[in-house]
Motif scaffolding. Structure first.
Motif, PDB file in Angstrom:
ATOM      1  N   UNK A 275      13.386  -1.672   5.577  1.00 43.17           N
ATOM      2  CA  UNK A 275      12.375  -1.811   6.818  1.00 43.17           C
ATOM      3  C   UNK A 275      11.146  -2.145   6.534  1.00 43.17           C
ATOM      4  N   UNK A 276      10.472  -2.065   5.333  1.00 36.86           N
ATOM      5  CA  UNK A 276       8.939  -2.062   5.245  1.00 36.86           C
ATOM      6  C   UNK A 276       8.737  -3.234   4.190  1.00 36.86           C
TER       7      UNK A 276
ATOM      8  N   UNK B 226      16.093   1.950   2.334  1.00 33.59           N
ATOM      9  CA  UNK B 226      15.564   2.180   3.750  1.00 33.59           C
ATOM     10  C   UNK B 226      14.423   1.507   3.591  1.00 33.59           C
TER      11      UNK B 226
ATOM     12  N   UNK C 244       4.790   6.257   1.901  1.00 39.24           N
ATOM     13  CA  UNK C 244       4.681   7.432   2.373  1.00 39.24           C
ATOM     14  C   UNK C 244       5.081   7.725   3.769  1.00 39.24           C
ATOM     15  N   UNK C 245       4.763   6.815   4.740  1.00 39.38           N
ATOM     16  CA  UNK C 245       5.082   6.915   6.009  1.00 39.38           C
ATOM     17  C   UNK C 245       6.645   7.236   6.372  1.00 39.38           C
ATOM     18  N   UNK C 246       7.652   6.617   5.360  1.00 42.18           N
ATOM     19  CA  UNK C 246       8.945   6.931   5.567  1.00 42.18           C
ATOM     20  C   UNK C 246       9.335   7.780   4.545  1.00 42.18           C
ATOM     21  N   UNK C 247       8.737   7.661   3.286  1.00 37.72           N
ATOM     22  CA  UNK C 247       9.101   8.704   2.519  1.00 37.72           C
ATOM     23  C   UNK C 247       9.130  10.140   2.777  1.00 37.72           C
ATOM     24  N   UNK C 248       7.890  10.431   3.460  1.00 43.00           N
ATOM     25  CA  UNK C 248       7.654  11.867   4.043  1.00 43.00           C
ATOM     26  C   UNK C 248       8.839  12.328   5.214  1.00 43.00           C
ATOM     27  N   UNK C 249       9.559  11.243   5.645  1.00 43.53           N
ATOM     28  CA  UNK C 249      10.617  11.848   6.329  1.00 43.53           C
ATOM     29  C   UNK C 249      11.995  11.822   5.594  1.00 43.53           C
ATOM     30  N   UNK C 250      11.796  11.453   4.465  1.00 46.09           N
ATOM     31  CA  UNK C 250      13.304  11.801   3.625  1.00 46.09           C
ATOM     32  C   UNK C 250      13.982  10.332   3.726  1.00 46.09           C
ATOM     33  N   UNK C 251      13.143   9.183   3.946  1.00 51.38           N
ATOM     34  CA  UNK C 251      13.891   7.754   4.025  1.00 51.38           C
ATOM     35  C   UNK C 251      14.346   7.705   2.513  1.00 51.38           C
TER      36      UNK C 251
ATOM     37  N   UNK D  52       0.625  -1.162  -0.041  1.00 49.26           N
ATOM     38  CA  UNK D  52      -0.109   0.034   0.141  1.00 49.26           C
ATOM     39  C   UNK D  52       0.908   1.403  -0.058  1.00 49.26           C
TER      40      UNK D  52
ATOM     41  N   UNK E   7       0.576   4.109   1.171  1.00 53.48           N
ATOM     42  CA  UNK E   7       0.542   4.702   2.624  1.00 53.48           C
ATOM     43  C   UNK E   7       2.076   3.977   3.606  1.00 53.48           C
ATOM     44  N   UNK E   8       2.265   2.934   3.172  1.00 52.64           N
ATOM     45  CA  UNK E   8       3.364   2.255   3.830  1.00 52.64           C
ATOM     46  C   UNK E   8       4.870   2.953   3.583  1.00 52.64           C
TER      47      UNK E   8
ATOM     48  N   UNK F 294      10.207  -7.011   4.871  1.00 53.72           N
ATOM     49  CA  UNK F 294       9.731  -7.764   6.015  1.00 53.72           C
ATOM     50  C   UNK F 294       8.085  -8.214   5.695  1.00 53.72           C
TER      51      UNK F 294
END
Lengths: 278, 278
Positions: free
Chosen positions: B190-191, B186, B175-182, B170, B172-173, B194
């Motif tokens: 991390x997502x 990464x 976006x959660x990290x991308x919005x922080x600049x990941x 999805x 959103x998964x 797993x």
């Protein structure tokens, strides 16, 4: 108060098989530092596009997006996001989920302090005792609470909430509204809340922005007089029902189901209770 | 506040002891049930052969097997080991290549469109027809050939599962990290990775048995082969039917062994995906 988020004349289109689809067309939005703005509008009008623009996940075709007076170039770690889908990672405990952003954002504080902060946030939203549970062991409302903690753990300046309570039942939702006020009181942030629930918008935000139907522009801005935590009874006052009536009418205008008669009257000066924008 | 249920009727200690006893019963059931099924199967097999009075060249009975094992025990150990290690190496290769292919197809729409027909076509070719080609292509390189066939027959489900797992993540998964600049990598570690593990282990369970088929195809077909397949072939040449059946059972045992190794790995790395019945 200074403006935290400034959106000026933003336009954006998606490329589809049937040619470009204009989603945003001349969007204006200003959120003061510490302010909490709710954005409402007909479904499919580009509300989620707006959140992705603010988060720096996308760039607008035209117009200005300013965060803290500086143009948004890309994602930045000073933003926290929560969606309708809590998107918790099933293989991590709740505490580990909340601490996820700290693994991306350069650490400002030692690890022990970070964990303390995560635990503090969890207790703030009423999840103490659930730190070591897995997301699958939590109810929908609890997952949304955890998702909120994750969005706040790195002390973001801007919190973007994209219909976070949309999938919850009415009672859980009202419960979370109260939680939201408690969080806002203890954790200073500037908030943008996308919602389709008008009661939610006037209960949580200090300003409600109505977007027009696609392509979206700012159609109406309503200032909510009450600030800070309040009881649910507040929603049943004459003042609240008056605001809801106004918003309901604006939504109908946005949907094209009611004539926009008040656009003929000149907009009242800024700072008054309600101002029409065209 | 979150509602925490308080046990009213039973003291905590009793409930704990009870849940432990239930756990023990579950473990013994999960061991005893398959063992009982095997015993029933062997008895039925013996009865079937006895009742029909079949000689062992029509169908060997379980009672014929212990003498066969006793006679060729050293061979079984040596050949069994050869089959096992080549299957495992082929499988490891299938995991490496399958995961790599799955990643390429999972992340790039273009590569998915480009590679899928090719892969499906490759998979549709019966590997029994590829065996003689490979055997001729790399004459004498018996270990290599066997590993190659085991790999070719088993990488497909792994590649498909990884690509589906990654492409259905999805947004959103991300976006959660991308919005922080990941970074993309990464997000993958991390997502995406797993989150794909349950599908991956599902595919591994299929791949394990397929790899055994591949190994044995090569062992049976190529002259002067090694491994249990060759032992089976020599049983056939010498009309030693109990030996042939003994090989089949040995293969089944190895297959079960490897399958449960995968199950154990799944418990360790993707145990979170298993929901405890409530």
């Amino acid at each position: 108060m200074t403006a935290m988020i400034e959106i000026r004349g933003v336009r954006h289109a998606y490329q589809t098989a049937d040619g470009p689809l204009q989603v945003l067309d001349g969007l204006e939005l200003t959120v003061d530092e510490g302010g909490f703005v709710a954005v409402v509008g007909p479904s499919g009008c580009g509300k989620s596009t707006l959140t992705r623009l603010i988060a720096g996940l996308m760039k607008p075709d035209a117009g200005e997006m300013l965060l803290h007076g500086r143009p948004v170039q890309g994602p930045r770690s000073t933003v926290g996001m929560a969606f309708q889908n809590p998107v918790l990672l099933e293989w991590r405990t709740i505490l580990q989920n909340v601490m996820l952003p700290l693994e991306i954002v350069p650490a400002k504080t030692p690890r022990r302090q970070q964990e303390e902060r995560a635990r503090y946030l969890l207790s703030l939203v009423g999840l103490d005792g659930f730190e070591d549970k897995r997301p699958s062991e939590l109810s929908g409302g609890m997952r949304q609470r955890a998702s909120l903690c994750r969005a706040l753990v790195h002390q973001p300046e801007v919190l973007i909430l994209d219909e976070p309570f949309g999938a919850l039942d009415a009672f859980t939702r009202e419960d979370l509204w109260q939680t939201m006020h408690r969080v806002k009181e203890n954790e200073p942030f500037t908030g943008v809340l996308i919602t389709h629930d008008l009661r939610e918008s006037i209960f949580l935000a200090n300003q409600v922005v109505v977007l027009s139907g696609r392509p979206a522009r700012t159609q109406y801005v309503l200032d909510v007089p009450a600030t800070g935590p309040r009881d649910l009874e507040h929603l049943y006052t004459a003042e609240a029902s008056e605001m809801l009536t106004v918003l309901r009418h604006q939504i109908e205008v946005a949907q094209g189901r009611a004539p926009a008669e008040d656009t003929a009257t000149p907009a009242p000066p800024p700072g008054s209770a309600a101002q029409g924008m065209q | 506040m979150a509602y925490v249920p308080v046990p009213v009727t039973k003291p905590r200690g009793v409930a704990m002891a009870r849940s432990k006893a239930v756990g023990k019963a579950l473990v013994s059931r999960s061991v005893m049930a398959p063992l009982a099924a095997i015993v029933v199967f062997v008895v039925l097999w013996e009865l079937l052969v006895q009742a029909n009075g079949w000689p062992d060249y029509v169908m060997a009975s379980p009672s014929d097997l212990p003498p066969a094992y006793a006679r060729y025990w050293d061979l079984f150990l040596v050949m069994g080991w050869q089959t096992l290690w080549r299957t495992v190496v082929g499988l490891v290769l299938a995991v490496v290549v399958g995961v790599a292919l799955g990643m390429i197809m999972g992340f790039s729409r273009l590569m998915r469109d480009a590679l899928y027909p090719l892969l499906v076509g490759f998979n549709a070719i019966p590997k029994a027809t590829v065996v003689p080609i490979v055997a001729l292509m790399f004459v004498g390189a018996h270990d290599f050939n066997t590993i190659l066939i085991a790999f070719m027959i088993s990488f497909f489900p792994i590649a498909v599962s990884i690509s589906i797992g990654l492409s259905t993540l999805e947004p959103e998964y991300r976006d959660i990290l991308r919005a922080l600049g990941a970074s993309q990598s990464t997000i993958f570690w991390k997502i995406a990775l797993p989150k794909t593990l349950p599908e991956f282990f599902g595919a591994m369970k299929v791949a394990v048995t397929l790899a055994f088929i591949g190994t044995n195809l090569m062992e049976i077909v190529s002259p002067h082969g090694r491994g249990l397949g060759a032992l089976f072939d020599s049983g056939k040449t010498n009309s030693d039917y109990p030996l042939m059946f003994a090989v089949l059972i040995a293969l089944a045992v190895l297959g079960i062994l490897l399958y449960y190794v995968v199950v154990a790995l799944e418990k360790i790395f993707a145990g979170w995906a298993e929901r405890t019945p409530t």
